[in-house]
Design a protein around this motif. Structure first.
Motif: not given
Lengths: 531, 531
Positions: B134-142, B147-150, B172-174, B207-208
């Motif tokens: 889900l976090a990878r999907e969110r990152a792709a959406t953005l 990964a972009a965790f919620p 949050l990711g860090a 992500l960074w």
């Protein structure tokens, strides 16, 4: 058989139903007496007067010629009968933006009405003045002094629910003040100044002093604001906002000096005026020394670049396909912002900076707003990129006729239509009115053989005709002899009613190559379309 | 008559109802066989084991002594049985935050569980790992890599509707990566590293690189982010975020080197690892040369100051009485942000900078968040302001027992309760675990006569007793002889199971006077309350 049907329309949010009904009945009674021919003649006379002063003639691009008349008609239609009502973003032509008025009325529409239908400009500003109590209340709620006008409204209440792209756009107050100043300079309407102008200037100026702050070196900053560009929000020292606030502060101080009794009635003290002038003098204008470019907001020129190479035509308008999180933090520009400052606050920039600034922002501006092409036309023309100016003029004037933003079904873009006039008069005509001095710097692109326009200046009608090699200035007046001092390409001229003044147009060598837009975001070339 | 009622509870979002019912029936059957005494004995044994390693003893402040035990019990209660479920902000004690988990679980709770109940820390991180798709999907959406965790979630979907105070808080990711690194260092759990750790580190690092950018001088920036302090949002180069991202990038590169097959399975290339190390090395850390202070975000130290003189007790918490428009654009701080960096990334700061930074932010921090007092306690202790540290410890441990934020009815503040442990162990004990090296710098305030605490380090239990003049380090192990290298006030010590090591505590002279808080916002003085 011939059937004549007379229809009258009346509306009010204040008067009683019987009163409105009486008004309608009276209008119908009058119309019956006038008859169709009488009504027609009255309408014709009204429009003939309007077109006598407002028409723009353009030889060499028939499509633009036609479109600018369409534009002027709609600006008149939206503004002429506003009568202390706001001139909405869509006028009365559609339900877009829910009938709300925004900053662009003062920024784009009123500077045009000021020269074509000054009474309409005054009425619109008197409407703002009528909402001052609500704006003062709003400022107090936010913990600020003076007046905080609403980002979007019908009756004067703030109707925007998203403050980063609403309340934070505090430049609105300076836009209103600027419209007041330009109107006063163009008309000398001291009655308006006393009734409404001084109070609008004073209350908008008061906001800046409470909103901003001095840093430890004594520079004055306006932090956490949103400028005209909606792809950047809540940033520090937006150049447009700071320059406009500076002018607002100075104008309030000047108005208080001209109208000391009005100022006293508003409890303006000498100390307060001194604070306005001090903040204006100390206003911080960020500048990137390395690039020789003004950042739109502090730090803008080191922000991440937008990846234009990765964007296809389907990505535009970007706000429908990309998160604001990324739009806000990158150097992508929706609409003229620093370039808007180059036009309206052009006297604050040096010509070489202007050229670099314009080229810099051209590379990053996608024009996902209809409020951009006209301003880009003006700067392109000023900097000698005349074919690019012509292209932007085409886009500005055809916004609705060609439905370029695919939303004309929601109503026409009144501010953009007013911008069509600006793109020709301030663009090709080079008209500026900084600090009450009227100046022109006309130049034509290769396909335009003649541009003629008029404007009202303190009751006199100035007519300007531009041909490739020369410009002719003519003054008409209904009140005996008159003279008008103006500037033509930097040369001081006195134009009288006695005779037209002709002047050659000096050549220009642009300081930069033709500016480049992001891939696929340049305007359509008029050269591909004209003839 | 004596009645014994046995109750079993089962829940699952995945298994079938019959399966859950079977589980409950089995639990009841087992309980019937064990009987009340058997259940009691099992529970006692479990808790005895926990307290043997988790108890903190404190002589001289009985209220804090009692409260820290309350805190540790709640942290255990929230964390011990999470079993691949998130540890929510309120644990299971109330409906506050709708049961959601936030960044503070990884930032405050897991570093504590790592040393007291490491299996619970691993389970919580395995839950994060289970949401990676889900976090990878969110990152792709953005439009980002990795990964972009919620910001807030129960099952892994982003449930925050206001992105400037949600998705923009990319730290949050860090924080997750950091919890992984500290857990791995403390436990040496290579199975976890292979199963979950490497992937969490790699995807957060990715992500960074896509989110940030290099400026024209080669410095790497993270623009448009929200740091821990919720009174500043969407700003550039938040020092905490940048330092944490730097560590995240380095940790991912190190993990890829340790586990090349796992890295290969994640398609990590040598080029990608080089890009991580390059971004880490080039990470921009803003610094105000004039003040000798780190701005929380770029430009922070020149922003408008909050008018503390105009604020009364009724103005707090500020977010309920003042618009975010003004909170965001002023130097008012809700909670430790730069000071959070001084703790968790303390190895990146020079001691003189730390002292100036702490004093600077103390003057501007109002602690409208429960996530601040514990960190301020830690820095106050490190910098030798031991009475101030004691005061902040009091606030941190009594947050819920004294209902200091008037919202304990919504559930206890699990992260703040974990912070109570940190305030004593990292605060008075001076415990740090930068880069896998365990260090202590214990010092007691005048009213505390003794502090004793334990922590698990790679299966060994280290016990630390601090008295005014000395510290004693003891190592226990269930697996024969062992030794542990640590640092005591900068001196390298080897502690073995054979004998305790005693060391004197050197005196400290603070580099600044006692830091001052905004009017009315200092912590209650323990000296007025103790004895």
């Amino acid at each position: 058989m011939r059937l004549v049907k007379l229809v009258a329309y009346g509306w009010s949010s204040r008067r009683s139903r019987p009163a409105i009904r009486d008004q309608v009945v009276a209008a119908l009674a009058g119309a019956r007496i006038e008859g169709w021919d009488g009504l027609l003649a009255a309408q014709r006379a009204y429009l003939d007067t309007f077109w006598d002063g407002a028409d723009i003639e353009l030889d060499g691009d028939a499509e633009v010629q036609q479109a600018v008349r369409f534009a002027m008609f709609h600006v008149l239609q939206a503004g002429a009968r506003a009568q202390k009502r706001p001139i909405a973003a869509k006028g009365l032509t559609g339900a877009g933006y829910d009938g709300h008025v925004f900053w662009d009325t003062e920024r784009y529409v009123l500077p045009v009405l000021t020269y074509l239908q000054p009474r309409a400009a005054a009425e619109a500003l008197r409407w703002r003045h009528a909402t001052l109590d609500l704006a003062r209340e709003r400022a107090a709620t936010l913990g600020w002094a003076g007046a905080a006008f609403p980002w979007r409204t019908i009756r004067g209440h703030e109707c925007s629910g998203y403050w980063p792209a609403g309340t934070a756009a505090v430049h609105l107050g300076a836009d209103i003040a600027d419209a007041v100043v330009r109107y006063l300079n163009a008309t000398g309407d001291t009655a308006f100044e006393r009734d409404a102008g001084v109070e609008l200037l004073v209350e908008t100026a008061r906001l800046w002093v409470s909103f901003g702050h001095y840093d430890r070196h004594g520079a004055f900053h306006l932090g956490g604001v949103t400028g005209p560009d909606e792809y950047t929000a809540v940033a520090d020292d937006n150049v447009y906002t700071n320059l406009m606030a500076r002018r607002n502060l100075t104008a309030a101080a000047d108005a208080a000096a001209r109208q000391p009794d009005r100022a006293a009635a508003l409890a303006v003290t000498g100390q307060e005026v001194a604070a306005w002038r001090a903040a204006a003098a100390a206003m911080s204008i960020p500048y990137d020394d390395e690039l020789g470019v003004h950042p739109q907001v502090r730090g803008f020129t080191v922000m991440k670049e937008w990846d234009f190479a990765a964007a296809g035509p389907g990505d535009y308008p970007l706000m429908l396909h990309h998160p604001y999180l990324d739009l806000y933090r990158t150097q992508v520009v929706k609409q003229a912002d620093l370039v808007l400052a180059l036009h309206w606050c052009g006297d604050a920039f040096d010509p070489a900076d202007k050229a670099r600034d314009f080229a810099y922002y051209e590379r990053r501006t996608v024009r996902d707003s209809s409020l951009s092409a006209c301003t880009q036309a003006i700067l392109a023309a000023e900097l000698g990129h005349l074919e690019l100016a012509h292209d932007y003029i085409g886009e500005a004037v055809l916004m609705d006729l060609h439905d370029l933003h695919r939303n004309t079904r929601d109503g026409v873009h009144i501010a953009s239509l007013a911008g069509a006039w600006l793109s020709l008069v301030a663009g090709l005509g080079g008209m500026r009115d900084h600090d009450g001095a009227l100046s022109f710097a006309p130049r034509l692109p290769c396909r335009i053989d003649r541009l003629a326009f008029s404007l009202l200046w303190r009751g006199h009608r100035l007519h300007v005709t531009v041909r490739p090699g020369e410009a002719v200035y003519t003054l008409r007046t209904g009140r005996g002899d008159a003279e008008l001092t103006l500037s033509h390409h930097g040369e001081r001229l006195v134009v009288t009613t006695a005779a037209a003044v002709r002047r050659p147009i000096p050549p220009i060598t642009p300081l930069t190559g033709t500016p480049v837009q992001p891939p696929g975001r340049g305007p359509a070339h008029r050269s591909d379309l004209v003839r």
